[in-house]
Design a protein around this motif. Structure first.
Motif: not given
Length: 377
Positions: A170-176, A202-209, A213-216, A314-318
């Motif tokens: 989840c973290a790697s999806i978020k930061d690219g 479940p918490d990490a999945v919920s935060r990302l959506g 996660v399913s798409s990834a 930079l965090r958030g830049v995918s």
């Protein structure tokens, strides 16, 4: 069967003009990959050999290795037309052992070491711990000390495992990092990639959506062509590794190595495809030196690629956001000048992310301005 159903759905959507450009590209890549696999499958190893281990089809490819591990590396791949099997270093069936190599970053504590000993070494799996530049686990062929090939170097087989916990995914999806790591795996030329997503969070999945996660997870299989595994724990991952090692030991036959002299920082995938096309039955391998060269994180990057990676730190830049920014501001200086200019931050804010309707947004544009215009860090 699932692929056939998906094709029918895509045909209906295309007829109705309801298939987005992104989805059309995804399924086009899937169709191309299936066509390539149908035309280049290797009779030496069959997907059924791994059914009890992997749970989904594995389609090993051909491979070749090096006559001299100390040969100089070049950037040329045109020499493939002149390569014959006699020019390659061979490891006949029975002349080598299959050894599992574990990235040293996977062994965090004595508890991890104890688990590895119990689940692998005590079950007869030979392992070595060493730093790996791509993948968390891979396999090497090592000539047996009593064989006629005992003086030949270790070779990296065409199988690799990338392991992530669910929260790390989840973290790697978020930061690219997610797509960047996939690109590096492809650049290294591995054609049998096992992507292990371990446990649940479940918490990490919920935060990302859940949708993200399913798409990834779907992308890992459909677009990247990796074999997705989702064991519940580290112990289950180690059991999977043991089963894979046993299967490789049973089914691999003669292994060949691509000469180091043909392997350079660029064009390795084309080189490997060319050799595979000429010798579809050969099982590919490369020396560890070659593996280090083609998996090097920065050696093969252009200036533009370095710029993209700078943006993605930079965090958030995918990856897609970095491409959009670089498309509008092709150099760091142009981006800095724009961010310093009146209304520059707003202009970045309004940038449309390629392939979507999303904008960079005010939060990220402000973060970019703070980072790229700072006098010190």
């Amino acid at each position: 069967e699932g692929v056939q159903i998906a094709k029918k759905v895509v045909e209906v959507l295309r007829t109705r003009n309801e298939l987005s450009d992104d989805d059309s590209q995804v399924f086009s890549k899937l169709e191309e990959r299936n066509a390539v696999r149908a035309g280049s499958s290797s009779p030496g190893i069959h997907s059924s050999d791994f059914d009890s281990v992997a749970g989904d089809p594995v389609q090993p490819r051909a491979g070749i290795m090096s006559r001299s591990s100390s040969a100089p590396f070049t950037r040329q791949s045109s020499a493939t037309a002149h390569i014959e099997l006699d020019d390659l270093m061979s490891y006949p069936a029975g002349s080598y052992d299959v050894i599992l190599v574990v990235d040293n970053r996977e062994v965090h504590s004595t508890a991890d070491r104890a688990l590895i000993e119990r689940e692998l070494e005590s079950q007869g799996v030979r392992i070595e711990v060493r730093p790996l530049t791509v993948g968390d686990y891979l396999w090497i062929a090592r000539a047996k000390p009593d064989s006629a090939h005992r003086h030949q170097p270790d070779v990296v087989l065409d199988f690799v495992v990338e392991r992530k916990r669910m929260d790390d995914l989840c973290a790697s999806i978020k930061d690219g990092r997610y797509r960047e790591q996939h690109a590096r795996i492809h650049a290294t030329g591995f054609t049998n990639v096992f992507y292990v997503v371990e446990g649940s969070d479940p918490d990490a999945v919920s935060r990302l959506g859940e949708a993200a996660v399913s798409s990834a997870l779907s992308r890992i299989q459909v677009v990247e062509g990796f074999h997705l595994k989702q064991p519940p724990s580290f112990e289950a991952t180690l059991r999977l590794l043991r089963q894979l090692t046993e299967s490789l030991t049973d089914v691999l036959e003669c292994v060949y190595a691509i000469p180091d002299s043909l392997i350079g920082l660029k064009g390795f995938q084309e080189l490997k495809r060319g050799i595979r096309a000429r010798f579809p039955q050969a099982q590919l391998a490369i020396s560890f030196d070659a593996y280090d060269v083609v998996s090097n994180k920065s050696g093969s990057l252009s200036v533009g690629e370095v710029y993209l990676r700078m943006l993605m730190t930079l965090r958030g830049v995918s990856a897609d956001k970095a491409l959009s920014i670089a498309g509008c501001y092709p150099t760091p200086q142009l981006l800095i000048d724009a961010l310093k200019a009146d209304g520059g931050v707003k202009a970045v804010d309004e940038l449309i992310v390629d392939g979507s309707c999303r904008k960079i947004g005010p939060v990220l544009s402000k973060r970019l301005a703070e980072f790229w215009t700072a006098n010190s860090f």
